[in-house]
Motif scaffolding. Structure first.
Motif, PDB file in Angstrom:
ATOM      1  N   GLU A   1      -6.234   7.708  -3.520  1.00 36.94           N
ATOM      2  CA  GLU A   1      -4.990   7.099  -3.054  1.00 36.94           C
ATOM      3  C   GLU A   1      -5.234   5.786  -2.329  1.00 36.94           C
ATOM      4  OE1 GLU A   1      -2.263  11.140  -2.505  1.00 36.94           O
ATOM      5  OE2 GLU A   1      -3.046  10.093  -0.744  1.00 36.94           O
ATOM      6  N   VAL A   2      -6.461   5.577  -1.858  1.00 34.60           N
ATOM      7  CA  VAL A   2      -6.833   4.306  -1.243  1.00 34.60           C
ATOM      8  C   VAL A   2      -7.636   3.519  -2.275  1.00 34.60           C
ATOM      9  CG1 VAL A   2      -8.109   3.175   0.616  1.00 34.60           C
ATOM     10  CG2 VAL A   2      -6.884   5.314   1.052  1.00 34.60           C
ATOM     11  N   PRO A   3      -7.182   2.336  -2.679  1.00 29.45           N
ATOM     12  CA  PRO A   3      -7.894   1.584  -3.720  1.00 29.45           C
ATOM     13  C   PRO A   3      -9.171   0.945  -3.172  1.00 29.45           C
ATOM     14  CG  PRO A   3      -6.015   0.319  -2.940  1.00 29.45           C
ATOM     15  CD  PRO A   3      -5.947   1.648  -2.243  1.00 29.45           C
TER      16      PRO A   3
ATOM     17  N   ALA B   1       1.890   7.282   1.610  1.00 26.94           N
ATOM     18  CA  ALA B   1       1.378   6.488   2.734  1.00 26.94           C
ATOM     19  C   ALA B   1       0.233   7.235   3.403  1.00 26.94           C
ATOM     20  CB  ALA B   1       2.488   6.205   3.749  1.00 26.94           C
ATOM     21  N   VAL B   2      -0.835   6.496   3.720  1.00 29.64           N
ATOM     22  CA  VAL B   2      -2.020   7.074   4.357  1.00 29.64           C
ATOM     23  C   VAL B   2      -2.327   6.273   5.622  1.00 29.64           C
ATOM     24  CG1 VAL B   2      -4.437   7.695   4.091  1.00 29.64           C
ATOM     25  CG2 VAL B   2      -2.921   7.754   2.096  1.00 29.64           C
TER      26      VAL B   2
ATOM     27  N   ASN C   1      -3.656   2.597   6.148  1.00 32.33           N
ATOM     28  CA  ASN C   1      -4.740   2.393   5.185  1.00 32.33           C
ATOM     29  C   ASN C   1      -4.213   2.040   3.802  1.00 32.33           C
ATOM     30  OD1 ASN C   1      -6.328   3.181   7.281  1.00 32.33           O
ATOM     31  ND2 ASN C   1      -7.405   4.795   6.196  1.00 32.33           N
ATOM     32  N   ALA C   2      -3.160   2.725   3.372  1.00 27.94           N
ATOM     33  CA  ALA C   2      -2.640   2.464   2.032  1.00 27.94           C
ATOM     34  C   ALA C   2      -1.180   2.886   1.946  1.00 27.94           C
ATOM     35  CB  ALA C   2      -3.465   3.199   0.973  1.00 27.94           C
TER      36      ALA C   2
ATOM     37  N   THR D   1      -0.157  -0.903  -4.716  1.00 28.94           N
ATOM     38  CA  THR D   1      -0.673  -0.389  -3.445  1.00 28.94           C
ATOM     39  C   THR D   1      -1.000  -1.548  -2.510  1.00 28.94           C
ATOM     40  OG1 THR D   1      -1.649   1.584  -4.452  1.00 28.94           O
ATOM     41  CG2 THR D   1      -2.516   0.916  -2.321  1.00 28.94           C
ATOM     42  N   GLY D   2      -0.569  -1.396  -1.289  1.00 24.80           N
ATOM     43  CA  GLY D   2      -0.992  -2.314  -0.238  1.00 24.80           C
ATOM     44  C   GLY D   2      -1.951  -1.583   0.679  1.00 24.80           C
TER      45      GLY D   2
END
Length: 1008
Positions: free
Chosen positions: A129-131, A875-876, A947-948, A973-974
């Protein structure tokens, strides 16, 4: 003719019968909790007819003969066969204990449920989920008890700590176990797209099977495998993004810095010339012929120009990731093959990282009782670095100095500073590193009897690395040191092998007594060598580092090499007993021998015991249908630490040549044949709960750790002839709590919402130092005898203390400053005062105190997922509360007297008309206390980071099928979109040496 008519009628009847005896089958595929399984495969056995389920688990098959057998399969679940006797066929799949419910532990397969103790699990989907191509960064905030500090440098992993610090000098990062292969470094070569699941083993019971290496925790990674369904799957995942600085340090522009220098020089002039005309002095230094400003600075000031040198060495970053995988299998085996390419262009020019990964996982049933498998990965990475001073020099460059790419050094005023190498020229310096790595874990498993598994695993980890640097002759770095160009070659290679042999037996007696016994031995060998060559004096820079033979300064050539070998031998056993699915007890013992310790203490024994009781399964709670789990756990065990250099118990000597004469020179370490293992004794108690069909789960742990015989360097008296000794001389304690909560708030056909959160705390304390010592100071600085702020150890205090003077405000006009003796320091109105903590009237080292420690009080993360039909929002977050951190960069800009870059906080500096401030006056010169010497500079490093944030859309099954695909997902993703913190450096985690970036990526997942 009649025969022809009859034959035609017969064909019509047969075709009609065929139609009558075939049908369209529809249905839904769910898991054991009645949740839909999108992407499950449905195959008509013995034919090429197949389909996959859509977003709500539904499927449709046409022209299926009545009585045909449908096979339903999904990764991580057992394959199910159902006869198609009805037009509606629903399937409920059960989790497979042979895939996602198993992990490889020291060469043997174990159920995750049998990992008694404190274990946190993170799925591969959650990691992705986090690029990021870095698995350590992807883990941040995902598991309780795991503290990750990011690194912004492309290709670097940052640091990871499990349950805080448990060693004073040796040890920090946990070991990673990848499909049974143990590795303790180079985590940046792991491809997150290959990961199926990750288990973080935290307490002594969970880590006991790794005895000698488990003191800092264990992270077990299980990579993806194929499926025996017979259905092949092709998956392509890609994302591409651009990045920018997440934060900037606000520095003064040219006009503000000009005014600061005027103020600083005027203050000094008035101190040295009481009663002089300040205004006249200020007019003189601002006029032509100034003794303070150079003509180019006066010109820039008068024309209102300000120059940004940082723009010359930075850029927008760019990152891309491509991953292609193939998986499948049949009745006798499975396969998974993947290829990965990563390209990271950092925010600093010349900072780049590229990685190529290839992986193959195979299993094959040689016989019904004999299976072979391999998990093999090859990785090649190339990293380019910006020269180490370029970023800092450009950031702190004189904003009044016009950009000049030809200048050798930068300057403030008229004086060129040889420490300020022109950062534009520094970009021509080459710093590159290439690394190849092959890891392979290969097993042979024999199961001659039901429940008996005889398994042997041979694993290798082979790596070679080559670093090449070149400093051109025209750069300041070369000219200052008369290099005439310098080339540097560094090569390193290593070969590690690990051979694990286990025998395990599992059996259930009388339907209630579940017994598993495992025993085995393991051998590990590590060998490495390096060669380091520096050559100076090149007639031309054209060939850079590629032609060492062209160096003419033969006497300045530097050669060095190193060879190391160490090995471990281990014997271990484990017994696990479960009664009636409610009561469980596990006992483990491991005996390790290490070549790193002296002959008197090579072997260590590391036992553990743990038990659990699932109270929810008791009859007296049978009426509580909403309670699914209430498991109480308790465990105690001992693990060890051997994380020291090989041969360190010897007094080592190196060869040296002087005046054409060879000799051997000591490395300043005295021998210690009694050197022994660090030992960590850990107690853990925990509680796992599940409610509402496990839609709400929670896990809590309390741990207490005693670390004894800590390995530590101690200074030796001069009379010994040596400087240092590695010895077992310290003890610490470490205790804390961990809490994880997960909840499926809403779960229906069209809309799903789930949340998860975790929080952890770990507090350590030094309980023993060598002899009667109550403190050990870290000395350094200009004289190499000054007490440093960090790196000191105090009895009864944290391992990571910050030790400084106490800030006592700003001296004011009319204040009596003679009550305290400041020694060689000067304190005038506007200067920093130091608190006389011991009240003796003298400011010295006895007035320093521990203001706090670098460890956070609490840390963790939380996430939330919203899914509506094909749309999803995820969202993370990660956070840290209470840690202290100094920022050398911020402090240097706060100490400016106008002859260096200055922070805008100095705009609120003390003046006779601005006395209500905690920022000292401007001053050019020494003799004053600086901000960095006081607790005022020690900043709160607490933060909340996003984080993402991902928004995605998955095409409906019918739409995907129309373009011959099974699954298509688009997302944006941001990452690191914002951070809330009071820290005034670049980043409270990554520090100030390389800026943390903010990135936006576009991604695509496709399967067919």
């Amino acid at each position: 003719m009649r025969i022809a008519i009859r034959y035609l009628c017969f064909l019509v009847v047969m075709m009609s019968a065929g139609t009558l005896y075939s049908q369209t089958i529809t249905g839904k595929v769910t898991d054991n909790e009645n949740l839909p399984l999108p992407g499950a495969t449905v195959v008509v056995k013995g034919t090429q007819t197949s389909t996959v389920t859509d977003i709500d688990g539904s499927y449709k098959l046409s022209n299926v003969k009545t009585g045909a057998i449908l096979e339903f399969s999904f990764i991580g679940f057992n394959t199910l066969s159902i006869t198609a006797n009805n037009p509606v066929v629903n399937a409920s799949l059960k989790p497979s204990s042979q895939e996602l419910n198993e992990v490889i532990i020291v060469g043997t397969v174990m159920k995750k449920g049998d990992l008694t103790g404190a274990v946190s699990s993170v799925s591969g989907d959650k990691l992705r989920e986090v690029p990021t191509p870095n698995v350590v960064q992807a883990l941040q905030g995902r598991a309780s008890g795991v503290y990750v500090q990011q690194s912004a440098v492309p290709g670097q992993s940052g640091s990871i700590r499990i349950r805080g610090n448990n060693s004073l000098n040796f040890g920090g990062n946990p070991i990673f176990v990848i499909d049974g292969l143990v590795t303790d470094g180079n985590f940046e070569n792991i491809n997150p797209d290959d990961i199926a699941s990750m288990e973080v083993l935290k307490d002594a019971s969970a880590t006991a099977l790794y005895g000698s290496r488990a003191a800092n925790g264990v992270i077990v990674i299980t990579t993806k495998k194929g499926s025996r369904s017979g259905e092949a799957k092709i998956q392509y995942d890609t994302w591409t993004g651009v990045s920018e600085f997440a934060r900037n340090i606000p520095l003064m522009n040219g006009q503000q810095l000009f005014d600061l220098r005027v103020d600083a020089y005027a203050n000094r002039y008035m101190d040295e010339n009481p009663g002089a005309d300040r205004a006249a002095y200020v007019n003189q230094i601002k006029s032509n012929g100034s003794t303070v400003f150079a003509p180019y600075e006066l010109e820039s000031y008068r024309t209102g120009k300000s120059y940004n040198w940082l723009d010359q060495v930075t850029r927008s970053g760019f990152q891309s990731n491509h991953n292609l995988s193939f998986s499948g299998g049949g009745e006798k085996g499975t396969y998974f093959v993947s290829f990965n390419y990563v390209d990271q262009q950092g925010l600093l020019k010349n900072s780049d990282f590229k990685r190529y990964n290839g992986k193959i996982n195979l299993t094959q049933d040689l016989k019904s009782w004999l299976q072979f498998g391999t998990n093999t990965t090859f990785s090649r990475s190339k990293t380019d670095y910006q020269e180490g001073s370029a970023f800092g020099v450009a950031l702190g460059a004189n904003p009044l100095l016009p950009i000049d790419s030809k200048a050798t050094y930068l300057r403030y005023g008229e004086v060129f500073d040889q420490n300020l190498y022109n950062p534009i020229r520094s970009l021509d310096i080459i710093n590159s590193s290439t690394r190849n790595r092959l890891t392979s874990s290969n097993f042979l498993s024999a199961k001659p009897l039901k429940g008996l598994d005889i398994r042997t695993t041979l694993s290798v980890d082979i790596a070679d690395q080559a670093n090449f640097d070149y400093v051109p002759s025209y750069t300041g770095q070369s000219l200052r040191n008369s290099m005439n160009g310098e080339a540097h070659h560094y090569r390193y290679s290593q070969f590690n092998y690990q051979w694990d042999n286990t025998v395990s037996y599992n059996r259930v007696f009388a339907a209630k007594h579940d017994v598993s016994v495992m025993g085995g031995f393991s051998v590990l060998s590590n060998s490495g060598n390096s060669t380091d060559v520096r050559a100076r004096g090149f007639v031309s820079d054209d060939l850079t580092y590629k032609a060492l033979s062209g160096a003419y300064q033969k006497d300045n050539a530097q050669l060095s090499s190193n060879f190391t070998d160490y090995s471990n031998q281990s014997y271990f056993g484990r017994v696990n007993y479960t009664f009636d699915g409610k009561y469980n007890i596990t006992g483990t013992v491991r005996r390790d021998g290490s070549s790193k310790f002296g002959p008197n203490n090579k072997w260590g024994t590391f036992p553990s015991v743990a038990g659990s009781w699932d109270i929810a399964k008791e009859n007296f709670l049978s009426g509580f249908e909403k309670l699914n789990q209430l498991k109480f756990r308790v465990g105690y065990g001992i693990v060890g630490n051997q994380n020291v250099d090989a041969y360190r118990y010897f007094a080592l000597y190196n060869a040296q040549v002087s005046n054409n004469s060879g000799t051997y020179v000591s490395d300043n370490y005295i021998d210690n044949f009694n050197l022994r293992w660090e030992k960590q004794k850990q107690f853990n108690v925990g509680l796992d709960t599940g409610f509402f069909q496990n839609r709400l789960t929670a896990s809590a742990n309390y741990f207490h750790i005693n670390n004894d015989d800590l390995l530590m360097l101690r200074n030796m008296p001069v009379s010994s002839g040596y400087k240092y000794k590695l010895d077992n001389i310290g003890s610490t304690t470490n205790e804390g709590i961990e809490l994880e909560v997960r909840g499926d708030i809403i779960r229906n056909k069209d809309f799903k919402w789930n949340v998860s959160a975790n929080i952890s705390s770990a507090k350590n304390k030094v309980t023993k130092l060598y002899g009667d010592a109550t403190e050990i100071y870290n000395l350094g600085g200009y004289s190499n005898n000054e007490i440093q702020r960090t790196g000191n150890f105090f009895l009864g205090k944290s391992v990571n203390t910050v030790y400084v003077f106490e800030y006592d405000g700003i001296a004011q006009q009319g204040e009596d400053l003679t009550k305290v003796n400041y020694g060689s320091r000067t304190v005038q109105p506007g200067d920093i005062k130091i608190k006389d903590r011991n009240g003796d009237g003298v400011i010295n080292d006895k007035d320093r105190y521990v203001v706090g420690d670098l460890n956070p009080d609490y840390y963790g993360g939380f996430s939330t997922d919203f899914n509506y039909k094909g749309f999803a929002l995820n969202a993370v977050f990660s956070y840290s509360i209470g840690g202290k951190r100094p920022s050398g960069t911020y402090e240097s800009y706060m100490n400016s007297g106008g002859m260096s870059a200055a922070h805008t906080d100095l705009l609120d500096r003390w003046t006779p008309t601005n006395t209500n401030t905690d920022v000292p006056r401007a001053y050019f010169g020494g003799g004053r206390y600086s901000l960095g010497e006081t607790d005022k500079a020690i900043q709160d490093a607490s933060f909340l980071r996003l984080n993402a944030l991902t928004f995605s859309y998955t095409l409906q099954d019918k739409v995907a099928e129309s373009v011959f695909l099974k699954n298509v997902r688009f997302y944006v993703t941001g990452s690191n979109l914002f951070i809330v913190t009071k820290y005034k450096g670049y980043d409270p985690e990554g520090g100030d040496s390389y800026p943390i970036s903010r990135m936006v990526v576009l991604g695509l997942n496709v399967s067919l």
